[in-house]
Design an enzyme around this catalytic site. Structure first.
Site, PDB file in Angstrom:
ATOM      1  N   LEU A 114      14.336 -20.704  -0.242  1.00  0.00           N
ATOM      2  CA  LEU A 114      13.134 -21.192   0.433  1.00  0.00           C
ATOM      3  C   LEU A 114      11.940 -21.030  -0.506  1.00  0.00           C
ATOM      4  O   LEU A 114      11.071 -21.904  -0.617  1.00  0.00           O
ATOM      5  CB  LEU A 114      12.903 -20.430   1.740  1.00  0.00           C
ATOM      6  CG  LEU A 114      14.065 -20.461   2.749  1.00  0.00           C
ATOM      7  CD1 LEU A 114      13.648 -19.781   4.054  1.00  0.00           C
ATOM      8  CD2 LEU A 114      14.528 -21.870   3.033  1.00  0.00           C
ATOM      9  N   SER A 157      23.140 -14.319   9.117  1.00  0.00           N
ATOM     10  CA  SER A 157      22.159 -14.060   8.056  1.00  0.00           C
ATOM     11  C   SER A 157      22.372 -12.737   7.317  1.00  0.00           C
ATOM     12  O   SER A 157      22.729 -11.715   7.903  1.00  0.00           O
ATOM     13  CB  SER A 157      20.767 -14.044   8.681  1.00  0.00           C
ATOM     14  OG  SER A 157      19.837 -13.568   7.743  1.00  0.00           O
ATOM     15  N   HIS A 181      28.895 -17.189   0.576  1.00  0.00           N
ATOM     16  CA  HIS A 181      28.121 -16.173   1.303  1.00  0.00           C
ATOM     17  C   HIS A 181      29.075 -15.228   2.031  1.00  0.00           C
ATOM     18  O   HIS A 181      29.993 -15.671   2.702  1.00  0.00           O
ATOM     19  CB  HIS A 181      27.206 -16.876   2.315  1.00  0.00           C
ATOM     20  CG  HIS A 181      26.115 -16.007   2.840  1.00  0.00           C
ATOM     21  ND1 HIS A 181      26.368 -14.885   3.593  1.00  0.00           N
ATOM     22  CD2 HIS A 181      24.766 -16.088   2.725  1.00  0.00           C
ATOM     23  CE1 HIS A 181      25.212 -14.312   3.915  1.00  0.00           C
ATOM     24  NE2 HIS A 181      24.230 -15.030   3.402  1.00  0.00           N
ATOM     25  N   GLY A 208      14.036 -37.050   0.663  1.00  0.00           N
ATOM     26  CA  GLY A 208      14.352 -35.767   1.275  1.00  0.00           C
ATOM     27  C   GLY A 208      13.115 -35.148   1.909  1.00  0.00           C
ATOM     28  O   GLY A 208      12.000 -35.247   1.368  1.00  0.00           O
ATOM     29  N   GLY A 251      11.189 -31.461  -0.228  1.00  0.00           N
ATOM     30  CA  GLY A 251      10.649 -32.815  -0.076  1.00  0.00           C
ATOM     31  C   GLY A 251       9.442 -32.869   0.848  1.00  0.00           C
ATOM     32  O   GLY A 251       8.476 -33.603   0.590  1.00  0.00           O
ATOM     33  N   ARG A 266      25.371 -11.424  -3.060  1.00  0.00           N
ATOM     34  CA  ARG A 266      26.402 -12.125  -2.284  1.00  0.00           C
ATOM     35  C   ARG A 266      27.727 -12.278  -3.007  1.00  0.00           C
ATOM     36  O   ARG A 266      28.793 -12.167  -2.394  1.00  0.00           O
ATOM     37  CB  ARG A 266      25.863 -13.514  -1.932  1.00  0.00           C
ATOM     38  CG  ARG A 266      24.727 -13.414  -0.961  1.00  0.00           C
ATOM     39  CD  ARG A 266      24.035 -14.717  -0.763  1.00  0.00           C
ATOM     40  NE  ARG A 266      22.973 -14.520   0.207  1.00  0.00           N
ATOM     41  CZ  ARG A 266      22.156 -15.465   0.617  1.00  0.00           C
ATOM     42  NH1 ARG A 266      22.272 -16.695   0.136  1.00  0.00           N
ATOM     43  NH2 ARG A 266      21.236 -15.211   1.506  1.00  0.00           N
ATOM     44  N   GLY A 306      13.386 -31.838   3.428  1.00  0.00           N
ATOM     45  CA  GLY A 306      13.563 -30.404   3.641  1.00  0.00           C
ATOM     46  C   GLY A 306      12.313 -29.704   3.105  1.00  0.00           C
ATOM     47  O   GLY A 306      11.263 -30.324   2.912  1.00  0.00           O
ATOM     48  N   LEU A 307      12.451 -28.411   2.841  1.00  0.00           N
ATOM     49  CA  LEU A 307      11.259 -27.692   2.379  1.00  0.00           C
ATOM     50  C   LEU A 307      10.743 -28.248   1.065  1.00  0.00           C
ATOM     51  O   LEU A 307       9.534 -28.353   0.857  1.00  0.00           O
ATOM     52  CB  LEU A 307      11.571 -26.208   2.269  1.00  0.00           C
ATOM     53  CG  LEU A 307      11.683 -25.541   3.635  1.00  0.00           C
ATOM     54  CD1 LEU A 307      12.116 -24.090   3.496  1.00  0.00           C
ATOM     55  CD2 LEU A 307      10.360 -25.617   4.386  1.00  0.00           C
ATOM     56  N   GLU A 320      17.042 -27.379  -3.855  1.00  0.00           N
ATOM     57  CA  GLU A 320      18.455 -27.083  -4.131  1.00  0.00           C
ATOM     58  C   GLU A 320      19.111 -28.178  -4.981  1.00  0.00           C
ATOM     59  O   GLU A 320      20.144 -27.953  -5.608  1.00  0.00           O
ATOM     60  CB  GLU A 320      19.205 -26.889  -2.803  1.00  0.00           C
ATOM     61  CG  GLU A 320      20.568 -26.251  -2.993  1.00  0.00           C
ATOM     62  CD  GLU A 320      21.278 -25.894  -1.690  1.00  0.00           C
ATOM     63  OE1 GLU A 320      20.603 -25.749  -0.649  1.00  0.00           O
ATOM     64  OE2 GLU A 320      22.516 -25.758  -1.728  1.00  0.00           O
TER      65      GLU A 320
HETATM   66  C1  LIG Z   1      22.693 -21.566   7.429  1.00  0.00           C
HETATM   67  C2  LIG Z   1      21.807 -21.388   6.237  1.00  0.00           C
HETATM   68  C3  LIG Z   1      20.850 -20.399   6.221  1.00  0.00           C
HETATM   69  C4  LIG Z   1      20.020 -20.237   5.123  1.00  0.00           C
HETATM   70  N1  LIG Z   1      19.083 -19.248   5.143  1.00  0.00           N
HETATM   71  C5  LIG Z   1      18.265 -19.092   4.070  1.00  0.00           C
HETATM   72  C6  LIG Z   1      17.254 -18.092   4.073  1.00  0.00           C
HETATM   73  O1  LIG Z   1      17.097 -17.344   5.017  1.00  0.00           O
HETATM   74  N2  LIG Z   1      16.464 -17.989   2.979  1.00  0.00           N
HETATM   75  C7  LIG Z   1      16.601 -18.803   1.891  1.00  0.00           C
HETATM   76  O2  LIG Z   1      15.841 -18.663   0.939  1.00  0.00           O
HETATM   77  N3  LIG Z   1      17.538 -19.769   1.887  1.00  0.00           N
HETATM   78  C8  LIG Z   1      18.364 -19.950   2.939  1.00  0.00           C
HETATM   79  N4  LIG Z   1      19.310 -20.930   2.909  1.00  0.00           N
HETATM   80  C9  LIG Z   1      19.301 -21.914   1.823  1.00  0.00           C
HETATM   81  C10 LIG Z   1      18.188 -22.932   2.077  1.00  0.00           C
HETATM   82  O3  LIG Z   1      18.130 -23.222   3.457  1.00  0.00           O
HETATM   83  C11 LIG Z   1      18.372 -24.236   1.321  1.00  0.00           C
HETATM   84  O4  LIG Z   1      18.716 -23.998  -0.004  1.00  0.00           O
HETATM   85  C12 LIG Z   1      17.086 -25.043   1.342  1.00  0.00           C
HETATM   86  O5  LIG Z   1      16.614 -25.169   2.658  1.00  0.00           O
HETATM   87  C13 LIG Z   1      17.279 -26.411   0.709  1.00  0.00           C
HETATM   88  O6  LIG Z   1      16.075 -27.136   0.864  1.00  0.00           O
HETATM   89  P1  LIG Z   1      15.898 -28.549   0.187  1.00  0.00           P
HETATM   90  O7  LIG Z   1      14.557 -29.032   0.581  1.00  0.00           O
HETATM   91  O8  LIG Z   1      16.204 -28.448  -1.260  1.00  0.00           O
HETATM   92  O9  LIG Z   1      17.036 -29.480   0.820  1.00  0.00           O
HETATM   93  P2  LIG Z   1      17.452 -29.792   2.344  1.00  0.00           P
HETATM   94  O10 LIG Z   1      16.743 -28.954   3.317  1.00  0.00           O
HETATM   95  O11 LIG Z   1      18.941 -29.786   2.323  1.00  0.00           O
HETATM   96  O12 LIG Z   1      16.939 -31.267   2.565  1.00  0.00           O
HETATM   97  C14 LIG Z   1      17.594 -32.369   1.999  1.00  0.00           C
HETATM   98  C15 LIG Z   1      16.880 -33.619   2.454  1.00  0.00           C
HETATM   99  O13 LIG Z   1      17.367 -34.709   1.696  1.00  0.00           O
HETATM  100  C16 LIG Z   1      17.714 -35.771   2.559  1.00  0.00           C
HETATM  101  N5  LIG Z   1      18.779 -36.530   1.905  1.00  0.00           N
HETATM  102  C17 LIG Z   1      19.927 -36.077   1.361  1.00  0.00           C
HETATM  103  N6  LIG Z   1      20.604 -37.099   0.791  1.00  0.00           N
HETATM  104  C18 LIG Z   1      19.865 -38.213   1.000  1.00  0.00           C
HETATM  105  C19 LIG Z   1      20.031 -39.557   0.657  1.00  0.00           C
HETATM  106  N7  LIG Z   1      21.080 -40.007  -0.055  1.00  0.00           N
HETATM  107  N8  LIG Z   1      19.079 -40.447   1.068  1.00  0.00           N
HETATM  108  C20 LIG Z   1      17.976 -40.035   1.780  1.00  0.00           C
HETATM  109  N9  LIG Z   1      17.759 -38.748   2.101  1.00  0.00           N
HETATM  110  C21 LIG Z   1      18.705 -37.844   1.712  1.00  0.00           C
HETATM  111  C22 LIG Z   1      18.118 -35.131   3.858  1.00  0.00           C
HETATM  112  O14 LIG Z   1      17.980 -36.046   4.897  1.00  0.00           O
HETATM  113  C23 LIG Z   1      17.097 -33.992   3.917  1.00  0.00           C
HETATM  114  O15 LIG Z   1      15.896 -34.490   4.430  1.00  0.00           O
HETATM  115  C24 LIG Z   1      20.163 -21.081   4.005  1.00  0.00           C
HETATM  116  C25 LIG Z   1      21.133 -22.069   4.002  1.00  0.00           C
HETATM  117  C26 LIG Z   1      21.973 -22.206   5.096  1.00  0.00           C
HETATM  118  C27 LIG Z   1      23.056 -23.238   5.042  1.00  0.00           C
END
Ligand SMILES: Cc1cc2nc3c(=O)[nH]c(=O)nc-3n(C[C@H](O)[C@H](O)[C@H](O)COP(=O)(O)OP(=O)(O)OC[C@H]3O[C@@H](n4cnc5c(N)ncnc54)[C@H](O)[C@@H]3O)c2cc1C
Length: 637
Positions: free
Chosen positions: A441, A284, A266, A40, A45, A330, A42-43, A425
């Site tokens: 975040l 948002s 939400h 992963g 990983g 929420r 995202g933020l 998450e």
């Molecule tokens: C529209 C929206 C707006 C948001 N706004 C806010 C905000 O303003 N403030 C806030 O605090 N939170 C906000 N959130 C929540 C927040 O964005 C997420 O909870 C957070 O970004 C999750 O980050 P993460 O790194 O845990 O996972 P993610 O960003 O979901 O990253 C998951 C990663 O895992 C990888 N992955 C998944 N499964 C596999 C697999 N089987 N094999 C290989 N790779 C895989 C994906 O490719 C990706 O790179 C928002 C959410 C949404 C939907």
């Protein structure tokens, strides 16, 4: 199995410092002897990969997208919390901790939440150093706005694109390490399974999504950062690729799943507008700083909003919750919105919407000032609905957005499998039964930049590792099983598309395990999902081959996991005979229709252990001990 949270002793405010001191260290020269897999980008990983590589570990990082910076985190809009108290409003680490624990309806671990609040300030410093363009006030200090469940403005933001900017920061740090040769980046790879040897997570099996090749990767530890499972509902605000598969595969290998019933709906999303829609869009929470939520006072009033005079409007959140007004958390805002629609006061064609109106702010501050804060959100709304929110109030309705449940982790963020760490998450850790806005975040970056760099060292320094590489039989067996599953999916040759099954699953989940739940409906849903799962394995149509780029095959694997996981969600939801945060069982509500907790019987984290196909999972609990806050009934009035 007793669940040991490994929360260190001592006063709450000193636990993390003390723990960091007590954790064993890997000396700098030895770090390069350890390989770590991060799944992963995202933020969670992205920040973990960059930080671990910076420390000197050899990191292999995987993601589904073509570029790490396309992870779902990029969609985050509103902001990130921290208790800097620049505005002198009275914020503090303690207040952020308290708001978060209360916001989660007292279903999170005190020590983790306190650590999160402590680290929040370091995150902002780190991000500023990376060049994240946070909004600033006239004096040059970083600006703040308010999010739900707090009476201080503590949310740092970059217009409505905070996630994008933060992810670009993490991505830059990650790519710096790619260039330095410390991170090997594997985009377009999907983790299909975890490899466990002698009880330790020792690697993963992935599918190259372009060539179809099954690859095996070994390491000394695996860090899972694969995001949330909101797409079990089919329609959600999550990215289309968000899934539960990696988590679920680890669950099947022995990682306990915690609180799967805790889902966040939400309150402010663009309402569903068609049967074939595949995605929902968030508006948002930051808009509730200035936006006022209302419905016509009289049920069935179909006049356009501009023709409904003030006296005939009901600003129901302001009326019911004068202290927090439109900025109630929420879960509270969502349930109240549904209540208004159930009473026939919903607006728009379907009656499943309420107004989010910024007219007062535009009149007060001017269109330019409002556009500066929310311009991109307004533009997005107009593009999707064809209506100009500067002229007419937005229409919004609750939608699935975030999942508080996830793999159980201890204070070190390690799951019940040795060497399998879970961040962001994907874990269950910090938000209890309801996450406050702008806290995801904060958690993802806290886990990746500031927690895992310490705790993984403690693990690696304290263990012995057998010699295992990707040619070991355990890797070959895991890869063969993953390949067989893909072939099975391709061989069914049924009549219904994967999306068709997914949509039906989502509707069942939304109707019976969504914003409100009841025991009868949940039991019915359990049976319906089981039948749907059986039909799926007899009647799904997956075209193409496994030797090529095949998105139907990718989706089929994910939907198959969602089906099994949905059954686990139902089990957990039925087990928790109380209401708390986002989990609202109609049988447990106060006279004012608020969630009614049962701390005596459910003041714990529910975790589930996989016991085999078609068998009931085993239940284990981690009692939640509150030594620093008093458990009260949440009130935002
Ligand atoms: C529209 C929206 C707006 C948001 N706004 C806010 C905000 O303003 N403030 C806030 O605090 N939170 C906000 N959130 C929540 C927040 O964005 C997420 O909870 C957070 O970004 C999750 O980050 P993460 O790194 O845990 O996972 P993610 O960003 O979901 O990253 C998951 C990663 O895992 C990888 N992955 C998944 N499964 C596999 C697999 N089987 N094999 C290989 N790779 C895989 C994906 O490719 C990706 O790179 C928002 C959410 C949404 C939907």
């Amino acid at each position: 199995m007793p669940l040991d949270s490994k929360v260190p002793g001592g006063p709450l405010a000193e636990k993390w410092d003390r723990h960091r001191f007590e954790l064993k260290l890997v000396n700098p020269a030895n770090k390069r002897k350890f390989d770590i897999i991060v799944v992963g980008t995202g933020l969670a990983g992205g920040s973990a990969s960059a930080s671990l590589a910076e420390l000197g570990y050899n990191v292999k990082t995987f993601c589904i997208q073509d570029s790490p910076r396309r992870a779902h985190s990029i969609a985050a809009q509103g902001g990130i919390n921290a208790s800097k108290n620049y505005t002198n409003e009275g914020d503090s680490i303690w207040r952020l901790f308290y708001d978060t624990i209360k916001g989660g309806d007292f279903r999170a671990r005190e020590a983790n939440v306190y650590r999160l609040a402590q680290i929040s300030n370091n995150i902002i410093d780190q991000c500023v150093a990376q060049g994240i363009p946070f909004a600033r006030d006239y004096g040059g200090l970083l600006a703040n706005r308010s999010f739900g469940g707090a009476q201080v403005a503590r949310t740092f933001y970059a217009r409505g694109q905070t996630g994008q900017q933060l992810l670009l920061g993490a991505y830059s740090a990650l790519m710096r390490q790619v260039a330095a040769g410390k991170v090997q980046m594997y985009p377009r790879r999907e983790m299909l399974d975890l490899v466990v040897k002698n009880g330790q997570a020792r690697g993963i099996v992935v599918r190259n999504l372009v060539s179809g090749e099954i690859e095996r990767h070994a390491a000394h530890a695996v860090v899972l950062c694969t995001g949330g499972y909101g797409n079990v509902f089919f329609l959600s605000t999550n990215a289309m690729a968000s899934n539960v598969s990696a988590n679920y595969k680890c669950y099947k290998k022995g990682a306990f799943f915690a609180n799967p019933c805790f889902t966040q709906i939400h309150p402010t999303c663009i309402p569903v507008h068609g049967t074939y829609q595949s995605k929902l869009t968030l508006m948002s929470e930051s808009l509730r700083n200035d936006g006022r939520v209302w419905v016509p006072r009289n049920p069935g009033d179909k006049r356009s909003p501009g023709r409904i005079p003030e006296a005939e409007r009901d600003y129901f959140l302001e009326r019911k919750y004068p202290s927090f007004g439109n900025l109630v958390p929420r879960d509270v805002a969502s349930r109240n919105t549904k209540e208004q629609c159930d009473e026939g006061k919903g607006v728009g064609e379907t009656g499943l919407a309420v107004y989010l109106d910024l007219a007062d702010a535009i009149r007060r501050d001017g269109k330019d000032a409002v556009a500066k804060k929310y311009g991109n959100l307004f533009q997005m709304y107009e593009k999707i609905t064809g209506e100009d929110p500067y002229e007419t109030p937005m229409m919004i309705f609750p939608a699935v957005h975030y999942t508080m449940g996830g793999l159980w982790v201890d204070y070190n963020l390690m799951s019940t499998i040795d060497g399998l760490f879970v961040l962001g998450e994907a874990n269950f850790s910090d938000h209890g039964a309801n996450r406050l806005g702008a806290s995801a975040l904060m958690q993802g970056l806290a886990d990746g930049y500031f927690v895992i760099p310490y705790t993984i060292g403690g693990y690696l320094a304290g263990r012995s590792f057998s010699e295992v590489n990707a040619d070991h039989q355990v890797f070959k067996d895991t890869a063969r099983q993953a390949q067989e599953r893909l072939r099975k999916l391709l061989s069914i040759n049924g009549q219904r598309t994967v999306d068709d099954f997914h949509r039906q699953l989502g509707l069942i989940m939304w109707d019976y395990c969504g914003m409100t739940r009841n025991n009868q409906g949940l039991k019915k849903a359990g049976t319906m999902i089981q039948q749907l799962r059986e039909e799926f394995w007899e009647n799904v149509a997956v075209p193409g081959t496994d030797k090529d780029f095949n998105q139907s095959l990718e989706r089929a694997g994910r939907v198959a996991d969602f089906m099994e996981f949905a059954e686990l969600m139902i089990v957990d939801t039925l087990d928790r005979q109380e209401s708390c945060g986002g989990h609202f069982n109609e049988a447990y509500q106060t006279e004012e229709n608020e969630a009614k907790r049962d701390d005596e019987n459910y003041g714990h984290v529910s975790t589930w252990e996989y016991t085999g196909r078609d068998k009931d999972p085993d239940f284990h609990k981690e009692p939640l001990i509150f030594e620093n806050v008093e458990l009260t009934t949440r009130s935002y009035k």
